[in-house]
Design an enzyme around this catalytic site. Structure first.
Site, PDB file in Angstrom:
ATOM      1  N   GLU A  63       0.845  -1.208   0.000  1.00  0.00           N
ATOM      2  CA  GLU A  63       0.000   0.000   0.000  1.00  0.00           C
ATOM      3  C   GLU A  63       0.880   1.258   0.000  1.00  0.00           C
ATOM      4  O   GLU A  63       0.739   2.137   0.854  1.00  0.00           O
ATOM      5  CB  GLU A  63      -0.979  -0.018   1.178  1.00  0.00           C
ATOM      6  CG  GLU A  63      -1.929  -1.208   1.101  1.00  0.00           C
ATOM      7  CD  GLU A  63      -3.120  -1.142   2.061  1.00  0.00           C
ATOM      8  OE1 GLU A  63      -3.193  -0.230   2.886  1.00  0.00           O
ATOM      9  OE2 GLU A  63      -3.988  -2.033   1.941  1.00  0.00           O
ATOM     10  N   GLU A  88      -4.690  -8.923  -0.155  1.00  0.00           N
ATOM     11  CA  GLU A  88      -5.433  -8.598   1.078  1.00  0.00           C
ATOM     12  C   GLU A  88      -6.896  -8.499   0.706  1.00  0.00           C
ATOM     13  O   GLU A  88      -7.278  -7.654  -0.118  1.00  0.00           O
ATOM     14  CB  GLU A  88      -4.956  -7.279   1.697  1.00  0.00           C
ATOM     15  CG  GLU A  88      -3.652  -7.411   2.445  1.00  0.00           C
ATOM     16  CD  GLU A  88      -3.283  -6.154   3.228  1.00  0.00           C
ATOM     17  OE1 GLU A  88      -4.179  -5.461   3.747  1.00  0.00           O
ATOM     18  OE2 GLU A  88      -2.066  -5.884   3.309  1.00  0.00           O
TER      19      GLU A  88
HETATM   20  O1  AHR Z   1      -4.824  -6.123   7.138  1.00  0.00           O
HETATM   21  C1  AHR Z   1      -4.771  -4.951   7.885  1.00  0.00           C
HETATM   22  C2  AHR Z   1      -4.168  -3.797   7.117  1.00  0.00           C
HETATM   23  O2  AHR Z   1      -4.996  -3.462   6.047  1.00  0.00           O
HETATM   24  C3  AHR Z   1      -2.831  -4.031   6.468  1.00  0.00           C
HETATM   25  O3  AHR Z   1      -1.785  -3.865   7.348  1.00  0.00           O
HETATM   26  C4  AHR Z   1      -2.789  -2.998   5.395  1.00  0.00           C
HETATM   27  O4  AHR Z   1      -2.000  -3.374   4.299  1.00  0.00           O
HETATM   28  C5  AHR Z   1      -4.241  -2.807   5.033  1.00  0.00           C
HETATM   29  O5  AHR Z   1      -4.593  -1.494   4.987  1.00  0.00           O
END
Ligand code: AHR
Length: 568
Positions: A238, A372
Protein backbone atom coordinates in the site's frame (compact mmCIF):
# COMPACT_ATOMS: atom_id res chain seq x y z
CA UNK A 1 -36.85 -13.85 -11.34
CA UNK A 2 -37.27 -17.40 -10.04
CA UNK A 3 -37.41 -15.99 -6.52
CA UNK A 4 -40.31 -13.65 -7.36
CA UNK A 5 -42.43 -16.47 -8.71
CA UNK A 6 -41.60 -18.81 -5.90
CA UNK A 7 -42.21 -16.17 -3.31
CA UNK A 8 -45.62 -15.38 -4.71
CA UNK A 9 -46.62 -19.02 -4.92
CA UNK A 10 -45.61 -19.53 -1.32
CA UNK A 11 -47.88 -16.80 -0.08
CA UNK A 12 -50.72 -18.49 -1.97
CA UNK A 13 -49.93 -21.84 -0.41
CA UNK A 14 -50.03 -20.28 3.01
CA UNK A 15 -53.83 -19.50 2.87
CA UNK A 16 -55.20 -23.02 3.47
CA UNK A 17 -52.77 -23.37 6.37
CA UNK A 18 -54.17 -20.26 7.98
CA UNK A 19 -57.70 -21.60 7.35
CA UNK A 20 -56.90 -24.91 9.08
CA UNK A 21 -55.32 -23.12 12.01
CA UNK A 22 -58.42 -20.97 12.38
CA UNK A 23 -60.67 -24.01 12.51
CA UNK A 24 -58.60 -25.88 15.02
CA UNK A 25 -58.33 -22.84 17.23
CA UNK A 26 -62.14 -22.70 17.33
CA UNK A 27 -62.54 -26.33 18.35
CA UNK A 28 -65.29 -26.64 21.00
CA UNK A 29 -67.16 -23.61 19.78
CA UNK A 30 -70.94 -24.37 19.19
CA UNK A 31 -72.43 -22.10 16.50
CA UNK A 32 -75.90 -20.55 16.93
CA UNK A 33 -78.75 -21.51 14.46
CA UNK A 34 -78.51 -18.20 12.56
CA UNK A 35 -74.81 -18.68 12.22
CA UNK A 36 -75.52 -22.24 11.03
CA UNK A 37 -77.99 -20.89 8.40
CA UNK A 38 -75.46 -18.36 7.25
CA UNK A 39 -72.78 -21.01 7.03
CA UNK A 40 -75.15 -23.22 4.91
CA UNK A 41 -75.72 -20.28 2.55
CA UNK A 42 -72.01 -19.61 2.36
CA UNK A 43 -71.08 -23.25 1.76
CA UNK A 44 -71.23 -23.14 -2.09
CA UNK A 45 -69.26 -19.90 -2.04
CA UNK A 46 -66.66 -21.39 0.30
CA UNK A 47 -66.52 -24.48 -1.88
CA UNK A 48 -65.87 -22.36 -4.96
CA UNK A 49 -63.20 -20.37 -3.13
CA UNK A 50 -61.58 -23.60 -2.00
CA UNK A 51 -61.54 -24.88 -5.59
CA UNK A 52 -59.99 -21.62 -6.77
CA UNK A 53 -57.29 -21.97 -4.12
CA UNK A 54 -56.66 -25.56 -5.21
CA UNK A 55 -56.42 -24.52 -8.86
CA UNK A 56 -54.02 -21.69 -8.02
CA UNK A 57 -51.91 -24.07 -5.93
CA UNK A 58 -51.90 -26.55 -8.81
CA UNK A 59 -50.76 -23.82 -11.23
CA UNK A 60 -48.26 -22.57 -8.71
CA UNK A 61 -46.72 -26.01 -8.21
CA UNK A 62 -44.65 -25.96 -11.38
CA UNK A 63 -43.63 -22.41 -10.50
CA UNK A 64 -42.31 -23.62 -7.16
CA UNK A 65 -40.34 -26.08 -9.21
CA UNK A 66 -38.69 -22.99 -10.74
CA UNK A 67 -36.80 -22.74 -7.45
CA UNK A 68 -34.86 -25.67 -8.75
CA UNK A 69 -31.55 -24.76 -10.28
CA UNK A 70 -30.19 -26.55 -13.31
CA UNK A 71 -26.42 -26.61 -13.40
CA UNK A 72 -24.72 -27.64 -16.62
CA UNK A 73 -21.07 -28.56 -16.39
CA UNK A 74 -19.01 -29.10 -19.50
CA UNK A 75 -16.04 -31.18 -18.46
CA UNK A 76 -14.86 -31.38 -22.06
CA UNK A 77 -13.93 -27.66 -22.11
CA UNK A 78 -11.22 -27.10 -19.49
CA UNK A 79 -10.16 -23.51 -18.81
CA UNK A 80 -7.33 -21.90 -16.84
CA UNK A 81 -5.45 -23.42 -13.95
CA UNK A 82 -6.83 -22.40 -10.55
CA UNK A 83 -3.49 -21.56 -8.96
CA UNK A 84 -3.06 -22.93 -5.46
CA UNK A 85 -1.76 -19.48 -4.50
CA UNK A 86 -5.36 -18.24 -4.63
CA UNK A 87 -5.64 -19.88 -1.21
CA UNK A 88 -2.75 -17.92 0.33
CA UNK A 89 -2.77 -16.58 3.88
CA UNK A 90 -1.55 -13.36 5.46
CA UNK A 91 0.14 -13.03 8.87
CA UNK A 92 1.07 -9.56 10.03
CA UNK A 93 2.62 -8.40 13.28
CA UNK A 94 -0.75 -7.10 14.36
CA UNK A 95 -2.65 -7.84 17.58
CA UNK A 96 -2.50 -11.57 18.26
CA UNK A 97 -1.88 -12.56 14.65
CA UNK A 98 1.67 -13.67 15.42
CA UNK A 99 2.19 -13.50 19.18
CA UNK A 100 -0.19 -15.98 20.86
CA UNK A 101 -1.60 -16.96 17.46
CA UNK A 102 1.55 -18.63 16.13
CA UNK A 103 4.36 -17.85 18.51
CA UNK A 104 4.22 -18.74 22.18
CA UNK A 105 7.94 -19.27 22.76
CA UNK A 106 9.61 -22.56 23.63
CA UNK A 107 9.12 -22.02 27.40
CA UNK A 108 5.35 -21.89 27.05
CA UNK A 109 3.09 -24.49 28.66
CA UNK A 110 1.13 -24.47 25.38
CA UNK A 111 2.43 -27.45 23.36
CA UNK A 112 4.87 -26.08 20.81
CA UNK A 113 7.76 -26.96 18.55
CA UNK A 114 10.60 -24.45 18.86
CA UNK A 115 8.08 -21.86 20.11
CA UNK A 116 5.44 -22.44 17.42
CA UNK A 117 2.04 -23.74 18.57
CA UNK A 118 1.43 -27.38 17.62
CA UNK A 119 -2.37 -27.07 17.50
CA UNK A 120 -2.20 -24.18 15.02
CA UNK A 121 0.36 -25.99 12.87
CA UNK A 122 -1.81 -29.13 12.71
CA UNK A 123 -4.89 -27.10 11.75
CA UNK A 124 -3.04 -25.19 9.02
CA UNK A 125 -1.47 -28.33 7.57
CA UNK A 126 -4.97 -29.65 6.96
CA UNK A 127 -5.86 -26.72 4.69
CA UNK A 128 -2.66 -26.98 2.61
CA UNK A 129 -1.68 -23.31 2.91
CA UNK A 130 0.23 -22.54 -0.32
CA UNK A 131 1.96 -19.39 0.93
CA UNK A 132 1.96 -17.00 3.87
CA UNK A 133 2.49 -13.28 3.34
CA UNK A 134 4.62 -11.76 6.11
CA UNK A 135 5.51 -9.51 8.03
CA UNK A 136 2.76 -7.12 6.82
CA UNK A 137 0.77 -5.19 5.83
CA UNK A 138 1.50 -1.70 7.02
CA UNK A 139 3.92 -3.26 9.50
CA UNK A 140 6.21 -4.38 6.65
CA UNK A 141 7.10 -0.82 5.65
CA UNK A 142 8.41 -0.09 9.13
CA UNK A 143 10.08 -3.47 9.63
CA UNK A 144 13.85 -3.84 9.86
CA UNK A 145 14.84 -7.46 9.49
CA UNK A 146 17.99 -7.23 11.62
CA UNK A 147 15.76 -6.50 14.64
CA UNK A 148 14.48 -10.07 14.37
CA UNK A 149 17.59 -12.25 14.00
CA UNK A 150 20.26 -13.53 16.37
CA UNK A 151 20.24 -14.07 20.12
CA UNK A 152 19.65 -10.42 21.00
CA UNK A 153 16.39 -9.10 19.56
CA UNK A 154 15.62 -5.40 19.26
CA UNK A 155 12.49 -4.46 21.18
CA UNK A 156 10.43 -1.78 19.48
CA UNK A 157 6.94 -0.37 19.38
CA UNK A 158 4.29 -1.25 16.81
CA UNK A 159 2.91 2.21 15.96
CA UNK A 160 0.57 0.95 13.24
CA UNK A 161 -1.27 -1.51 15.44
CA UNK A 162 -2.07 -0.36 18.95
CA UNK A 163 1.36 1.10 19.79
CA UNK A 164 2.21 -2.06 21.73
CA UNK A 165 5.65 -3.56 22.35
CA UNK A 166 7.07 -5.53 19.42
CA UNK A 167 9.58 -7.96 20.92
CA UNK A 168 10.84 -9.19 17.53
CA UNK A 169 10.97 -12.68 19.05
CA UNK A 170 9.36 -13.90 15.84
CA UNK A 171 11.74 -12.98 13.05
CA UNK A 172 13.11 -14.46 9.83
CA UNK A 173 14.17 -17.85 11.25
CA UNK A 174 10.97 -18.32 13.23
CA UNK A 175 8.85 -17.40 10.20
CA UNK A 176 10.73 -19.82 7.97
CA UNK A 177 10.48 -22.56 10.61
CA UNK A 178 6.73 -21.95 10.80
CA UNK A 179 6.44 -22.10 6.99
CA UNK A 180 8.35 -25.36 7.02
CA UNK A 181 6.23 -26.85 9.81
CA UNK A 182 2.96 -26.13 7.99
CA UNK A 183 4.37 -27.19 4.58
CA UNK A 184 3.91 -23.81 2.94
CA UNK A 185 5.99 -21.21 1.10
CA UNK A 186 7.23 -17.77 2.05
CA UNK A 187 5.78 -14.57 0.62
CA UNK A 188 8.06 -11.93 2.11
CA UNK A 189 7.17 -8.24 1.86
CA UNK A 190 10.20 -5.98 1.92
CA UNK A 191 10.31 -2.52 3.41
CA UNK A 192 10.02 -0.03 0.54
CA UNK A 193 8.46 2.73 2.69
CA UNK A 194 11.04 3.41 5.42
CA UNK A 195 13.82 1.00 4.46
CA UNK A 196 16.50 1.14 1.80
CA UNK A 197 17.24 -0.91 -1.29
CA UNK A 198 20.48 -1.90 0.44
CA UNK A 199 18.66 -3.22 3.53
CA UNK A 200 16.21 -5.29 1.48
CA UNK A 201 18.93 -6.61 -0.77
CA UNK A 202 20.96 -7.72 2.27
CA UNK A 203 17.90 -9.45 3.72
CA UNK A 204 17.44 -11.49 0.56
CA UNK A 205 21.12 -12.36 0.50
CA UNK A 206 20.93 -13.37 4.17
CA UNK A 207 17.95 -15.64 3.46
CA UNK A 208 18.92 -17.15 0.13
CA UNK A 209 22.72 -17.16 -0.42
CA UNK A 210 24.36 -20.58 -0.68
CA UNK A 211 27.94 -19.36 -1.09
CA UNK A 212 30.11 -18.36 1.82
CA UNK A 213 29.34 -14.64 1.99
CA UNK A 214 29.41 -12.81 5.30
CA UNK A 215 25.61 -12.78 5.38
CA UNK A 216 25.40 -16.48 4.52
CA UNK A 217 27.78 -17.26 7.37
CA UNK A 218 25.75 -15.14 9.73
CA UNK A 219 22.60 -17.10 8.79
CA UNK A 220 24.43 -20.38 9.34
CA UNK A 221 25.71 -19.14 12.70
CA UNK A 222 22.12 -18.31 13.60
CA UNK A 223 21.15 -21.91 12.99
CA UNK A 224 20.30 -22.35 9.31
CA UNK A 225 23.18 -23.27 7.00
CA UNK A 226 20.92 -24.16 4.06
CA UNK A 227 19.49 -21.28 2.05
CA UNK A 228 15.85 -20.50 2.55
CA UNK A 229 13.41 -20.45 -0.32
CA UNK A 230 11.53 -17.21 -0.88
CA UNK A 231 8.74 -18.02 -3.33
CA UNK A 232 7.19 -14.55 -3.53
CA UNK A 233 8.58 -11.11 -2.86
CA UNK A 234 6.31 -8.14 -2.14
CA UNK A 235 7.85 -4.86 -3.33
CA UNK A 236 6.20 -2.71 -0.67
CA UNK A 237 2.67 -2.61 0.71
CA UNK A 238 0.00 0.00 0.00
CA UNK A 239 2.71 2.49 -0.99
CA UNK A 240 -0.14 4.88 -1.80
CA UNK A 241 -1.09 4.98 1.89
CA UNK A 242 0.56 3.47 5.00
CA UNK A 243 3.50 2.35 2.85
CA UNK A 244 4.69 5.91 2.25
CA UNK A 245 1.92 7.91 0.59
CA UNK A 246 3.72 7.85 -2.75
CA UNK A 247 2.50 8.95 -6.13
CA UNK A 248 2.44 6.13 -8.69
CA UNK A 249 5.38 7.73 -10.52
CA UNK A 250 7.49 7.97 -7.39
CA UNK A 251 6.62 4.42 -6.40
CA UNK A 252 7.51 3.18 -9.87
CA UNK A 253 10.99 4.73 -9.73
CA UNK A 254 11.58 3.24 -6.31
CA UNK A 255 10.10 -0.14 -7.14
CA UNK A 256 12.34 -0.54 -10.21
CA UNK A 257 15.41 -0.26 -8.01
CA UNK A 258 14.07 -2.81 -5.53
CA UNK A 259 13.16 -5.10 -8.42
CA UNK A 260 16.71 -4.97 -9.77
CA UNK A 261 18.83 -5.07 -6.63
CA UNK A 262 16.83 -7.28 -4.26
CA UNK A 263 18.03 -10.61 -5.62
CA UNK A 264 17.33 -14.18 -4.76
CA UNK A 265 20.54 -16.26 -4.66
CA UNK A 266 19.09 -19.66 -3.82
CA UNK A 267 20.55 -22.05 -6.44
CA UNK A 268 17.34 -24.10 -6.36
CA UNK A 269 15.42 -21.06 -7.55
CA UNK A 270 17.58 -20.13 -10.51
CA UNK A 271 15.91 -22.14 -13.26
CA UNK A 272 12.62 -23.29 -11.87
CA UNK A 273 10.62 -22.10 -8.87
CA UNK A 274 11.92 -18.62 -9.53
CA UNK A 275 10.95 -16.01 -6.98
CA UNK A 276 7.98 -13.97 -8.18
CA UNK A 277 8.09 -10.22 -7.59
CA UNK A 278 4.79 -8.56 -6.73
CA UNK A 279 4.51 -4.79 -7.16
CA UNK A 280 2.07 -2.66 -5.23
CA UNK A 281 -1.17 -2.23 -7.14
CA UNK A 282 -4.58 -0.67 -6.57
CA UNK A 283 -6.73 -0.47 -3.46
CA UNK A 284 -10.08 0.25 -5.09
CA UNK A 285 -11.91 1.12 -8.28
CA UNK A 286 -11.75 4.92 -8.35
CA UNK A 287 -9.59 6.90 -10.76
CA UNK A 288 -6.79 7.16 -8.25
CA UNK A 289 -6.46 3.38 -8.45
CA UNK A 290 -6.96 2.99 -12.18
CA UNK A 291 -4.22 5.63 -12.64
CA UNK A 292 -1.96 3.56 -10.41
CA UNK A 293 -2.53 0.39 -12.42
CA UNK A 294 -2.05 2.33 -15.68
CA UNK A 295 1.24 3.81 -14.52
CA UNK A 296 2.77 0.53 -13.34
CA UNK A 297 1.52 -1.56 -16.25
CA UNK A 298 2.47 0.99 -18.90
CA UNK A 299 6.00 1.00 -17.50
CA UNK A 300 5.98 -2.79 -17.43
CA UNK A 301 5.21 -2.88 -21.16
CA UNK A 302 8.42 -0.90 -21.75
CA UNK A 303 10.51 -2.72 -19.17
CA UNK A 304 14.09 -3.75 -19.98
CA UNK A 305 16.19 -6.68 -18.72
CA UNK A 306 17.16 -4.74 -15.59
CA UNK A 307 13.80 -4.87 -13.85
CA UNK A 308 10.73 -7.01 -13.95
CA UNK A 309 7.58 -7.83 -12.06
CA UNK A 310 5.50 -11.00 -12.07
CA UNK A 311 2.50 -9.72 -10.23
CA UNK A 312 0.51 -6.64 -9.33
CA UNK A 313 -1.10 -6.67 -5.92
CA UNK A 314 -4.67 -5.53 -5.26
CA UNK A 315 -6.30 -4.93 -1.87
CA UNK A 316 -10.04 -4.96 -1.41
CA UNK A 317 -11.87 -5.47 1.87
CA UNK A 318 -15.62 -5.97 2.25
CA UNK A 319 -16.42 -3.14 4.59
CA UNK A 320 -19.36 -1.14 3.06
CA UNK A 321 -17.88 2.09 4.38
CA UNK A 322 -14.94 3.18 6.48
CA UNK A 323 -14.51 3.02 9.41
CA UNK A 324 -15.76 -0.57 9.61
CA UNK A 325 -18.99 -0.54 11.61
CA UNK A 326 -20.83 -3.74 10.77
CA UNK A 327 -20.99 -6.30 13.56
CA UNK A 328 -19.18 -9.61 13.10
CA UNK A 329 -21.74 -11.43 15.27
CA UNK A 330 -25.19 -10.51 16.58
CA UNK A 331 -26.56 -9.29 13.25
CA UNK A 332 -29.56 -10.24 11.16
CA UNK A 333 -30.56 -10.73 7.56
CA UNK A 334 -30.21 -7.01 6.71
CA UNK A 335 -26.48 -7.01 7.39
CA UNK A 336 -26.14 -10.46 5.86
CA UNK A 337 -27.62 -9.32 2.57
CA UNK A 338 -25.75 -6.01 2.51
CA UNK A 339 -22.33 -7.45 3.24
CA UNK A 340 -22.72 -10.22 0.67
CA UNK A 341 -24.00 -7.76 -1.92
CA UNK A 342 -20.95 -5.59 -1.28
CA UNK A 343 -18.51 -8.48 -1.46
CA UNK A 344 -19.67 -9.30 -4.98
CA UNK A 345 -18.18 -5.97 -6.10
CA UNK A 346 -14.87 -7.85 -6.17
CA UNK A 347 -15.84 -9.13 -9.62
CA UNK A 348 -16.16 -5.66 -11.18
CA UNK A 349 -12.99 -4.51 -9.47
CA UNK A 350 -11.03 -7.39 -10.96
CA UNK A 351 -12.57 -6.77 -14.38
CA UNK A 352 -11.67 -3.09 -14.23
CA UNK A 353 -8.02 -3.64 -13.38
CA UNK A 354 -7.68 -6.71 -15.61
CA UNK A 355 -8.85 -4.60 -18.56
CA UNK A 356 -6.03 -2.12 -17.93
CA UNK A 357 -3.53 -4.95 -17.51
CA UNK A 358 -4.76 -6.56 -20.75
CA UNK A 359 -3.89 -3.35 -22.63
CA UNK A 360 -0.23 -3.51 -21.63
CA UNK A 361 0.17 -7.22 -21.01
CA UNK A 362 -2.16 -9.11 -23.34
CA UNK A 363 -0.25 -12.33 -22.72
CA UNK A 364 -1.14 -12.08 -19.04
CA UNK A 365 2.43 -12.53 -17.84
CA UNK A 366 1.76 -10.31 -14.81
CA UNK A 367 -0.63 -11.89 -12.34
CA UNK A 368 -3.19 -9.89 -10.41
CA UNK A 369 -2.59 -10.91 -6.80
CA UNK A 370 -5.40 -9.98 -4.42
CA UNK A 371 -3.10 -10.22 -1.44
CA UNK A 372 -5.43 -8.60 1.08
CA UNK A 373 -9.15 -9.30 1.05
CA UNK A 374 -11.94 -10.38 3.39
CA UNK A 375 -14.65 -8.98 5.63
CA UNK A 376 -13.57 -6.13 7.87
CA UNK A 377 -16.03 -5.36 10.65
CA UNK A 378 -16.18 -3.34 13.87
CA UNK A 379 -13.71 -4.50 16.55
CA UNK A 380 -15.31 -6.83 19.10
CA UNK A 381 -16.45 -4.84 22.14
CA UNK A 382 -13.78 -4.85 24.83
CA UNK A 383 -10.96 -5.65 22.41
CA UNK A 384 -8.08 -3.31 21.57
CA UNK A 385 -9.35 -1.50 18.43
CA UNK A 386 -5.81 -1.58 17.05
CA UNK A 387 -5.87 -5.40 17.11
CA UNK A 388 -8.70 -5.78 14.56
CA UNK A 389 -10.39 -8.58 16.48
CA UNK A 390 -13.65 -9.85 15.06
CA UNK A 391 -15.75 -13.00 15.16
CA UNK A 392 -16.22 -15.14 12.10
CA UNK A 393 -19.70 -16.32 11.19
CA UNK A 394 -21.50 -18.43 8.63
CA UNK A 395 -21.80 -15.18 6.64
CA UNK A 396 -18.00 -15.11 6.38
CA UNK A 397 -17.93 -18.66 5.11
CA UNK A 398 -20.34 -17.68 2.33
CA UNK A 399 -18.38 -14.48 1.68
CA UNK A 400 -15.19 -16.55 1.31
CA UNK A 401 -16.79 -19.00 -1.10
CA UNK A 402 -18.21 -16.20 -3.26
CA UNK A 403 -14.82 -14.50 -3.50
CA UNK A 404 -12.86 -17.66 -4.20
CA UNK A 405 -15.32 -18.44 -7.00
CA UNK A 406 -14.80 -14.94 -8.43
CA UNK A 407 -11.02 -15.44 -8.34
CA UNK A 408 -11.39 -18.84 -10.02
CA UNK A 409 -13.51 -17.37 -12.81
CA UNK A 410 -10.63 -14.93 -13.45
CA UNK A 411 -7.96 -17.58 -12.98
CA UNK A 412 -6.16 -16.63 -16.17
CA UNK A 413 -5.21 -13.28 -14.59
CA UNK A 414 -5.82 -13.72 -10.85
CA UNK A 415 -3.14 -16.17 -9.82
CA UNK A 416 -2.75 -15.25 -6.17
CA UNK A 417 -4.88 -14.10 -3.24
CA UNK A 418 -4.24 -13.82 0.48
CA UNK A 419 -7.16 -13.60 2.85
CA UNK A 420 -6.66 -11.16 5.73
CA UNK A 421 -5.64 -12.49 8.10
CA UNK A 422 -4.76 -16.03 9.11
CA UNK A 423 -5.10 -15.99 12.91
CA UNK A 424 -6.97 -13.73 15.37
CA UNK A 425 -7.13 -10.75 12.99
CA UNK A 426 -10.01 -9.76 10.65
CA UNK A 427 -11.47 -12.71 8.70
CA UNK A 428 -9.35 -15.33 10.39
CA UNK A 429 -9.09 -19.07 9.90
CA UNK A 430 -8.26 -19.64 13.55
CA UNK A 431 -8.99 -17.90 16.84
CA UNK A 432 -6.85 -18.52 19.91
CA UNK A 433 -7.01 -17.50 23.53
CA UNK A 434 -3.97 -18.69 25.46
CA UNK A 435 -4.19 -22.50 25.30
CA UNK A 436 -7.60 -22.50 23.59
CA UNK A 437 -8.06 -22.66 19.83
CA UNK A 438 -11.16 -22.69 17.63
CA UNK A 439 -11.53 -23.13 13.88
CA UNK A 440 -13.78 -20.62 12.18
CA UNK A 441 -16.43 -21.15 9.47
CA UNK A 442 -13.97 -19.58 6.99
CA UNK A 443 -11.39 -22.22 7.95
CA UNK A 444 -13.83 -24.95 6.95
CA UNK A 445 -14.42 -23.32 3.56
CA UNK A 446 -10.67 -23.38 2.94
CA UNK A 447 -10.61 -27.03 3.96
CA UNK A 448 -13.49 -27.91 1.65
CA UNK A 449 -11.78 -26.10 -1.24
CA UNK A 450 -8.45 -27.96 -0.94
CA UNK A 451 -9.23 -30.11 -4.04
CA UNK A 452 -9.48 -26.89 -6.09
CA UNK A 453 -5.81 -26.03 -5.49
CA UNK A 454 -4.00 -26.29 -8.84
CA UNK A 455 -7.13 -27.72 -10.44
CA UNK A 456 -8.33 -26.81 -13.92
CA UNK A 457 -11.36 -24.58 -14.29
CA UNK A 458 -14.37 -26.15 -15.96
CA UNK A 459 -17.24 -23.99 -17.19
CA UNK A 460 -20.58 -24.16 -15.36
CA UNK A 461 -23.75 -22.54 -16.63
CA UNK A 462 -26.86 -21.93 -14.57
CA UNK A 463 -29.65 -19.48 -14.05
CA UNK A 464 -28.90 -18.32 -10.51
CA UNK A 465 -32.29 -16.70 -9.86
CA UNK A 466 -32.35 -13.95 -7.24
CA UNK A 467 -32.36 -13.62 -3.52
CA UNK A 468 -33.96 -10.34 -2.46
CA UNK A 469 -33.92 -8.72 0.90
CA UNK A 470 -34.98 -5.09 1.36
CA UNK A 471 -33.11 -3.12 -1.28
CA UNK A 472 -30.60 -5.84 -1.91
CA UNK A 473 -30.86 -8.30 -4.76
CA UNK A 474 -28.19 -10.96 -5.14
CA UNK A 475 -27.82 -14.09 -7.21
CA UNK A 476 -29.47 -16.83 -5.18
CA UNK A 477 -26.93 -19.44 -6.22
CA UNK A 478 -23.27 -19.35 -7.08
CA UNK A 479 -21.29 -22.27 -8.46
CA UNK A 480 -17.86 -23.23 -9.70
CA UNK A 481 -16.40 -26.44 -11.08
CA UNK A 482 -12.91 -27.77 -11.77
CA UNK A 483 -11.01 -30.89 -12.67
CA UNK A 484 -8.81 -31.66 -9.67
CA UNK A 485 -5.24 -32.91 -9.68
CA UNK A 486 -6.78 -36.20 -8.51
CA UNK A 487 -8.60 -36.45 -11.87
CA UNK A 488 -12.02 -35.97 -10.26
CA UNK A 489 -14.55 -33.35 -11.21
CA UNK A 490 -15.23 -31.06 -8.24
CA UNK A 491 -18.23 -28.76 -7.94
CA UNK A 492 -18.88 -25.99 -5.43
CA UNK A 493 -22.37 -24.58 -5.01
CA UNK A 494 -23.30 -21.77 -2.64
CA UNK A 495 -26.92 -21.20 -1.70
CA UNK A 496 -26.92 -17.54 -0.69
CA UNK A 497 -30.63 -17.48 0.16
CA UNK A 498 -30.97 -17.80 3.94
CA UNK A 499 -34.68 -18.68 3.78
CA UNK A 500 -35.06 -21.20 0.99
CA UNK A 501 -33.46 -24.51 0.27
CA UNK A 502 -32.47 -25.20 -3.33
CA UNK A 503 -32.79 -28.31 -5.41
CA UNK A 504 -29.89 -28.47 -7.82
CA UNK A 505 -29.94 -30.62 -10.93
CA UNK A 506 -26.43 -31.35 -12.16
CA UNK A 507 -26.11 -32.08 -15.87
CA UNK A 508 -22.61 -33.08 -16.81
CA UNK A 509 -21.19 -33.31 -20.31
CA UNK A 510 -17.83 -34.91 -20.95
CA UNK A 511 -17.96 -37.53 -18.21
CA UNK A 512 -20.50 -40.13 -17.18
CA UNK A 513 -21.28 -38.97 -13.64
CA UNK A 514 -23.14 -41.60 -11.63
CA UNK A 515 -23.00 -40.16 -8.14
CA UNK A 516 -21.71 -37.21 -6.19
CA UNK A 517 -20.71 -36.80 -2.58
CA UNK A 518 -18.92 -34.30 -0.45
CA UNK A 519 -19.59 -31.85 2.34
CA UNK A 520 -21.93 -29.00 3.09
CA UNK A 521 -21.46 -26.15 5.56
CA UNK A 522 -24.40 -24.38 7.12
CA UNK A 523 -25.71 -23.41 10.56
CA UNK A 524 -28.94 -22.34 12.25
CA UNK A 525 -28.42 -18.61 11.77
CA UNK A 526 -26.65 -16.27 9.38
CA UNK A 527 -24.50 -15.07 12.27
CA UNK A 528 -23.82 -18.49 13.78
CA UNK A 529 -20.22 -18.71 14.99
CA UNK A 530 -17.87 -21.24 16.56
CA UNK A 531 -16.66 -20.34 20.03
CA UNK A 532 -14.10 -21.82 22.39
CA UNK A 533 -17.01 -23.14 24.47
CA UNK A 534 -19.16 -24.36 21.54
CA UNK A 535 -16.70 -25.01 18.70
CA UNK A 536 -18.88 -27.12 16.38
CA UNK A 537 -21.85 -24.95 15.48
CA UNK A 538 -20.58 -24.31 11.95
CA UNK A 539 -18.83 -27.44 10.74
CA UNK A 540 -19.16 -29.34 7.46
CA UNK A 541 -21.44 -32.36 7.23
CA UNK A 542 -21.53 -35.09 4.60
CA UNK A 543 -23.87 -34.65 1.64
CA UNK A 544 -24.58 -36.82 -1.36
CA UNK A 545 -26.57 -36.47 -4.54
CA UNK A 546 -29.27 -38.81 -5.75
CA UNK A 547 -29.19 -39.96 -9.34
CA UNK A 548 -32.27 -39.32 -11.45
CA UNK A 549 -31.80 -40.62 -14.97
CA UNK A 550 -28.79 -38.85 -16.41
CA UNK A 551 -28.99 -36.13 -13.75
CA UNK A 552 -27.75 -35.78 -10.21
CA UNK A 553 -30.01 -34.07 -7.71
CA UNK A 554 -28.58 -32.21 -4.71
CA UNK A 555 -30.67 -30.70 -1.94
CA UNK A 556 -28.93 -27.60 -0.64
CA UNK A 557 -29.84 -26.11 2.67
CA UNK A 558 -30.47 -22.38 2.90
CA UNK A 559 -27.29 -20.27 3.43
CA UNK A 560 -24.89 -23.06 2.69
CA UNK A 561 -21.58 -23.81 1.00
CA UNK A 562 -21.32 -27.25 -0.62
CA UNK A 563 -18.42 -29.03 -2.30
CA UNK A 564 -18.93 -32.39 -4.00
CA UNK A 565 -16.89 -34.60 -6.27
CA UNK A 566 -18.52 -36.54 -9.05
CA UNK A 567 -17.95 -40.27 -9.37
CA UNK A 568 -18.03 -41.91 -12.79
O1 AHR B 1 -4.82 -6.12 7.14
C1 AHR B 1 -4.77 -4.95 7.89
C2 AHR B 1 -4.17 -3.80 7.12
O2 AHR B 1 -5.00 -3.46 6.05
C3 AHR B 1 -2.83 -4.03 6.47
O3 AHR B 1 -1.79 -3.87 7.35
C4 AHR B 1 -2.79 -3.00 5.39
O4 AHR B 1 -2.00 -3.37 4.30
C5 AHR B 1 -4.24 -2.81 5.03
O5 AHR B 1 -4.59 -1.49 4.99
Amino acid sequence: MAFTLADRSQSIVRSPTVHADTLSSRRGFVPSSSVRRLSRALRPLLMRAFLVVLTVVAIAAPRMAAQKVELSIDASKPGAKIDRNLFGQFAEHLGHGIYDGIWVGSDSTIPNTRGIRNDVVAALKAIHVPNVRWPGGCFADGYHWRDGIGPQRVVRLNPDWGGVIEPNAFGTHEFMDFIDQIGSEAYVSVNVGSGTVHEASDWLEYMTAAQATTLEKERAANGHPAPYKVALLGLGNESWDCGGNMTPEYYLDRMKRFSHFVRNYNPAQMEKDKMLKIAVGPGGGEQRWTDWTETVMKAYQQHTWSWDINGLSMHSYTVVKWPPAFKSVGFGEDEYAQILKTTLEMDDLIKKHSAIMDKYDPQKKVALVVDEWGGWYAPLPGSNPGFLVQQNSLRDAILAALNINIFARHADRVRGANIAQMINVLQAMILTDHEKMVLTPTYYVYKMYVPFQDSTFVPVTFDAGSYKHDDFTLPRIDAMAAKGKDGKLWVEITNVDPQHAAEVELNVTGINAKSASGETLTAPKVDSVNTFEVPNTVVPKPISARAQGSKLILQLEPKSVTVVSLEQ
